[in-house]
Design a protein around this motif. Structure first.
Motif, PDB file in Angstrom:
ATOM      1  N   GLY A 299       8.267   6.859  -1.740  1.00 23.63           N
ATOM      2  CA  GLY A 299       9.233   7.222  -0.718  1.00 23.63           C
ATOM      3  C   GLY A 299      10.344   6.212  -0.747  1.00 23.63           C
ATOM      4  O   GLY A 299      10.627   5.602  -1.791  1.00 23.63           O
ATOM      5  N   ARG A 300      10.975   5.994   0.373  1.00 23.44           N
ATOM      6  CA  ARG A 300      12.090   5.052   0.426  1.00 23.44           C
ATOM      7  C   ARG A 300      11.694   3.664  -0.069  1.00 23.44           C
ATOM      8  O   ARG A 300      12.464   2.981  -0.744  1.00 23.44           O
ATOM      9  N   PHE A 301      10.454   3.237   0.267  1.00 24.03           N
ATOM     10  CA  PHE A 301      10.020   1.884  -0.079  1.00 24.03           C
ATOM     11  C   PHE A 301       9.042   1.865  -1.245  1.00 24.03           C
ATOM     12  O   PHE A 301       8.539   0.809  -1.604  1.00 24.03           O
ATOM     13  N   GLY A 302       8.763   3.016  -1.828  1.00 25.84           N
ATOM     14  CA  GLY A 302       7.910   3.065  -2.998  1.00 25.84           C
ATOM     15  C   GLY A 302       6.433   3.139  -2.675  1.00 25.84           C
ATOM     16  O   GLY A 302       5.994   2.869  -1.560  1.00 25.84           O
ATOM     17  N   ALA A 303       5.666   3.513  -3.675  1.00 23.46           N
ATOM     18  CA  ALA A 303       4.215   3.590  -3.562  1.00 23.46           C
ATOM     19  C   ALA A 303       3.612   2.205  -3.837  1.00 23.46           C
ATOM     20  O   ALA A 303       4.324   1.252  -4.164  1.00 23.46           O
ATOM     21  N   THR A 304       2.297   2.115  -3.701  1.00 22.12           N
ATOM     22  CA  THR A 304       1.585   0.893  -4.082  1.00 22.12           C
ATOM     23  C   THR A 304       0.581   1.213  -5.179  1.00 22.12           C
ATOM     24  O   THR A 304       0.093   2.342  -5.297  1.00 22.12           O
ATOM     25  N   SER A 305       0.258   0.213  -5.959  1.00 17.56           N
ATOM     26  CA  SER A 305      -0.810   0.320  -6.949  1.00 17.56           C
ATOM     27  C   SER A 305      -1.461  -1.038  -7.109  1.00 17.56           C
ATOM     28  O   SER A 305      -0.859  -2.068  -6.806  1.00 17.56           O
ATOM     29  N   ASP A 306      -2.702  -1.028  -7.553  1.00 17.90           N
ATOM     30  CA  ASP A 306      -3.448  -2.267  -7.827  1.00 17.90           C
ATOM     31  C   ASP A 306      -3.438  -3.220  -6.638  1.00 17.90           C
ATOM     32  O   ASP A 306      -3.283  -4.433  -6.794  1.00 17.90           O
ATOM     33  N   VAL A 327      -0.495  -3.725   6.469  1.00 12.76           N
ATOM     34  CA  VAL A 327       0.272  -4.358   5.387  1.00 12.76           C
ATOM     35  C   VAL A 327      -0.595  -4.380   4.134  1.00 12.76           C
ATOM     36  O   VAL A 327      -1.772  -4.751   4.180  1.00 12.76           O
ATOM     37  N   ALA A 328       0.009  -3.972   2.998  1.00  9.60           N
ATOM     38  CA  ALA A 328      -0.720  -3.924   1.730  1.00  9.60           C
ATOM     39  C   ALA A 328       0.095  -4.576   0.626  1.00  9.60           C
ATOM     40  O   ALA A 328       1.309  -4.333   0.512  1.00  9.60           O
ATOM     41  N   GLN A 329      -0.566  -5.384  -0.185  1.00  8.90           N
ATOM     42  CA  GLN A 329       0.077  -5.968  -1.362  1.00  8.90           C
ATOM     43  C   GLN A 329       0.338  -4.864  -2.387  1.00  8.90           C
ATOM     44  O   GLN A 329      -0.486  -3.963  -2.572  1.00  8.90           O
TER      45      GLN A 329
END
Length: 357
Positions: A299-306, A327-329
């Motif tokens: 989305g606007r701030f991007g997905a997360t992985s790993d 909050v996720a790294q």
């Protein structure tokens, strides 16, 4: 139903699986609902590296919108961010891996982190956070195991509240060999000391942990095995299986960060980073029953992985996070360096509950 197991009993099965052919078995990808991030932090300073690792949240009860997020750059030190994601402070403190905080007494926010700068001598790095300015004061790094210990690397870390007069907090350092060391952090003659009390050992590499201050339960993520529960009120620390890697629990190794959403006296949920399929799994704290899964969508701030570390604090954090802040790294924030994504907890719950009414 949770079973009282010795963590060591799972090793034969894991070893057998590892020997079943020489090719790598593809990891499963379990269903999960998508939730978009509401914000993100400025990337950490260590570019082109696995650097951002673990967040912690300080909620400003007087002014929730002025709350702060802390995040480790495990190559360099510790950041403080505002809810706008901008850097408020940075302390160059070496290889800090996991971070946690406790309001040790009114107005005294104690921040501590696992310090792996010395791979032979595990230490706890200590700081004091000024909530008004967002600035950190370094209080030094303390060894806690004593001179006779074997070489060990500080890895995971979490804190619980102090349990006796004079205690600022209890610290739990997860050594890379699976040992979790409990220490008392106390203030003596104006200095903070760390005194090791006891340890519990898991069979393989572990990292993520979180303490439920209400119930005295410690939850530990053994990365390739699953989540264990340890009753800190007991005289002997004995792991109980809480949620093991596999389809039933919705966990894909590695199991990484853990966070709590407490509710009432002993209810609520545990959230875990299912790093192997880039998702997050929710569990009922009382029964260990799975409560759903989600992914952080592009989305606007991007997905997360790993994702390594996660943190969650419920309550009002201002207009964008009325029901709590998650909050996720983010392990891949290309083309920028790694950072941390911010999500509204009530948006996560809505999405999960719609999928699992």
């Amino acid at each position: 139903m949770r079973m009282a197991l010795n963590a060591l009993t799972l090793i034969p099965a894991l070893a057998l699986g590892a020997c079943a052919g020489m090719r790598e078995i593809p990891r499963p990808v379990y269903p999960a609902v998508d939730v978009a991030a509401t914000g993100e932090t400025t990337p950490v300073g260590s570019a082109n590296a696995d650097a951002a690792d673990d967040p912690a949240i300080w909620r400003n009860t007087a002014n929730p919108a002025a709350s702060l997020i802390l995040g480790t750059d495990k190559k360099a030190g510790l950041y403080v961010y505002g809810l706008d994601g901008k850097v408020r402070d940075f302390v160059a403190a070496g290889a800090l891996n996991n971070v946690d905080l406790r309001e040790a007494r009114p107005g005294y926010v104690l921040v501590a982190a696992s310090d792996r700068s010395d791979l032979a001598e595990p230490k706890i790095a200590l700081f004091r956070l000024d909530g008004a300015t967002g600035k950190l004061s370094s209080l030094g790094a303390l060894p806690f195991l004593g001179a006779a210990h074997a070489p060990a690397e500080a890895y995971g870390f979490c804190m619980g509240k102090g349990l006796a007069l004079g205690e600022l907090a209890r610290a739990y350092v997860v050594l890379k060999d699976g040992t979790v060391a409990e220490s008392v952090l106390a203030e003596e003659a104006g200095r903070i000391t760390a005194r090791h009390l006891r340890s519990v050992k898991f069979a393989t590499q572990s990292e993520g942990c979180v303490v439920d201050d209400r119930t005295g339960q410690l939850y530990v993520a053994e990365e390739d095995v699953g989540i264990w529960q340890v009753d800190l009120r007991a005289a002997m620390l004995k792991p109980l299986a809480f949620a093991m890697v596999g389809k039933e629990a919705g966990l894909v190794d590695d199991v990484e960060g853990l966070a709590l959403a407490p509710e009432g006296r002993d209810g609520g949920m545990l959230v875990a980073s299912s790093q192997g399929d880039n998702a997050y799994a929710l569990f009922d704290l009382a029964t260990a029953a799975p409560r759903g899964r989600f992914r952080i969508a592009a989305g606007r701030f991007g997905a997360t992985s790993d994702t390594d570390g996660i943190e969650l604090i419920t309550g009002d954090f201002g207009p964008d996070w009325r029901g709590g802040l998650f909050v996720a790294q983010d392990g891949d924030n290309a083309p920028s360096a790694q950072n941390f994504k911010l999500l509204a907890w009530d948006a996560i719950l809505r999405a999960v509950n719609e999928k699992n009414p």
